[in-house]
Design a protein around this motif. Sequence first.
Motif, short mmCIF file in Angstrom:
data_model
loop_
_atom_site.label_atom_id
_atom_site.label_comp_id
_atom_site.label_asym_id
_atom_site.label_seq_id
_atom_site.Cartn_x
_atom_site.Cartn_y
_atom_site.Cartn_z
N VAL A 60 0.84 -1.19 0.00
CA VAL A 60 0.00 0.00 0.00
C VAL A 60 0.88 1.24 0.00
N LYS A 61 0.57 2.15 -0.90
CA LYS A 61 1.25 3.43 -0.94
C LYS A 61 0.44 4.44 -0.13
N ILE A 62 1.06 5.03 0.88
CA ILE A 62 0.41 5.98 1.77
C ILE A 62 1.05 7.34 1.55
N THR A 63 0.26 8.31 1.09
CA THR A 63 0.76 9.65 0.81
C THR A 63 0.15 10.64 1.79
N PHE A 64 0.99 11.48 2.36
CA PHE A 64 0.54 12.53 3.27
C PHE A 64 0.26 13.79 2.46
N VAL A 65 -0.96 14.27 2.51
CA VAL A 65 -1.37 15.40 1.67
C VAL A 65 -1.77 16.59 2.54
N PRO A 66 -1.74 17.79 1.98
CA PRO A 66 -2.00 18.99 2.79
C PRO A 66 -3.43 19.07 3.32
N ALA A 67 -3.59 19.84 4.37
CA ALA A 67 -4.88 20.28 4.90
C ALA A 67 -4.69 21.72 5.37
N GLN A 68 -5.80 22.39 5.66
CA GLN A 68 -5.71 23.75 6.19
C GLN A 68 -6.19 23.73 7.64
N HIS A 69 -5.24 23.80 8.56
CA HIS A 69 -5.60 23.64 9.97
C HIS A 69 -4.51 24.24 10.84
N TRP A 70 -4.33 23.69 12.03
CA TRP A 70 -3.30 24.10 12.97
C TRP A 70 -3.22 23.02 14.03
N THR A 71 -2.32 23.14 14.98
CA THR A 71 -2.28 22.13 16.04
C THR A 71 -1.60 22.67 17.29
N ARG A 72 -1.96 22.05 18.40
CA ARG A 72 -1.35 22.41 19.69
C ARG A 72 -1.79 21.39 20.75
N ARG A 73 -0.86 21.04 21.64
CA ARG A 73 -1.21 20.21 22.80
C ARG A 73 -0.88 20.90 24.12
N THR A 74 0.02 21.85 24.08
CA THR A 74 0.38 22.60 25.28
C THR A 74 0.44 24.09 24.92
N LEU A 75 0.73 24.92 25.91
CA LEU A 75 0.84 26.35 25.66
C LEU A 75 2.07 26.71 24.84
N PHE A 76 2.99 25.76 24.72
CA PHE A 76 4.30 26.09 24.13
C PHE A 76 4.61 25.37 22.81
N ASP A 77 3.68 24.54 22.32
CA ASP A 77 4.02 23.76 21.12
C ASP A 77 3.08 24.04 19.95
N THR A 78 2.49 25.22 19.91
CA THR A 78 1.59 25.57 18.81
C THR A 78 2.30 25.43 17.46
N ASN A 79 1.73 24.63 16.58
CA ASN A 79 2.20 24.45 15.20
C ASN A 79 3.66 23.98 15.12
N THR A 80 4.14 23.26 16.13
CA THR A 80 5.49 22.70 16.06
C THR A 80 5.50 21.34 15.36
#
Length: 354
Positions: free
Chosen positions: A164-184
Motif C-alpha cells: 500500500v502506498k500511503i501519501t501525506f497530503v495537505p490540509a488547512q488547519h493548525w495544532t497544539r497540545r500545550t501552551l508552548f508547542d503551537t504548530n510545532t
Amino acid sequence: MPKIRYNNIDNVSTDKTLKEFKQWREQRRRKVKDYSYKVPKHEPELDYLNANREETTITWIGHSTFFIQYYGLNIVTDPVWAEKMGFQRRLGAPGIRIQDIPPLDVILISHSHYDHLHLASLRKLVTANTLLVVPDGLRRKMVRKGFHRCQEMKWWGHLVFGGVKITFVPAQHWTRRTLFDTNTSHWGGYVLEPNPVTQGSEESAAAMETSDKSASVTPELQQATGGKIAAGDPPILYFVGDTGYFKEFKTIGERFDIDVTLMPIGAYEPEWFMTSQHVTPEEALQGFVETGSQLMVPMHYGTFKLADDTPKEALDRLEAERKRLGIAKERIRVLGHGETLRIRHKAGEQDKQH
C-alpha cells in the motif's frame, strides 16, 4: 535551537485573539441547542472483520476514527476512544470497543490535537508490529511517549508498506497540545492506494520505502499499471483529516484518481470563528466535488461537542446542499457508529448489506 513552526498553504492564518475567543464563549451561552438526535449505533461485524483479508472495508468508530481494511492491512485513523473531551462527555459510544479492534498494522495520525491523538487509546492499540505514521515534527514527541516504530511524513511525501502506498497530503488547519508547542508539528490527510511495483512477499519493515517527492503518478507507475490501477485492486481512499476549505482539494483530486473521500462536516459554528480551520457541510461537498471523488463518507460530527453546531444540523445542511448541487443520494454514504461499508474494487460497487 528554535522550534520549527509550520504553516498553511498561502500562510492562511487560523489564529484567533483572546477577544474573539471570549466573544464566541459569550455567544455560546445564549444559544439553546437540541442534542436529542444521536448518531445511530450499529452492532459491529466483528467475526467478519476479524476474518476479512480481501475486501476493502470502512467502519466508523466515531469523530475522525475509522477502522479501515485495505489490501490486507488493518488501519486505524486518528484513534480516539476517550469518554470525555475536555469537560464534554462523548455523545455516543465508540462503534467498536477498543479491546475488540483486530490487531493493527498501521495507525495514521492527521495532527496532534487531543480529539485526533489520544495517547491512552494509542497505548491500547499499538503492538510491536504496528507502524505509527505521523506528520512532520511529531515523531520526536511520539518516541518520547514510547512509540518507537514511528514514521513522520512531509506534505506530498509517501511510504510503501505491505503493498500500500500511503501519501501525506495537505490540509488547512493548525495544532497544539500545550501552551508552548503551537504548530510545532504539521497537519494533513492521507491517500491510500495500491502500489503496483511492490513485491507481494516483501511486507516487512525492510521493504518500506519513504519519499518526500511529489506523489503524482510517475511514468514507472503508469507503465506498470497500463495507465490506471487494475479493476481488481482496492479503490483509492482519501482520509481528509481536519481542515478548512482550501484550494488544494482540487490539486489532490488532480494527483489521485480518488474513489472514496472521508470528509469532515462538523465543528463549523460559529462560522466567523471556525471558517479557516473547519469546513461547513456546504464547503465539505464543494471539496468533495473538486477532488473528483466518487463517494463521500461524512465524519467529524456526532461524537464530541467541539463547537456550536449539532449533529442534526450538520446532516440537514449536508442533505440540503446535496440536493441543491444535484449530487446523487447514493454518492453520500452516511454511516452509523460501528457500521461497516464494504467496497468491492470500485466505489460504485459497495455492498448494500450492512
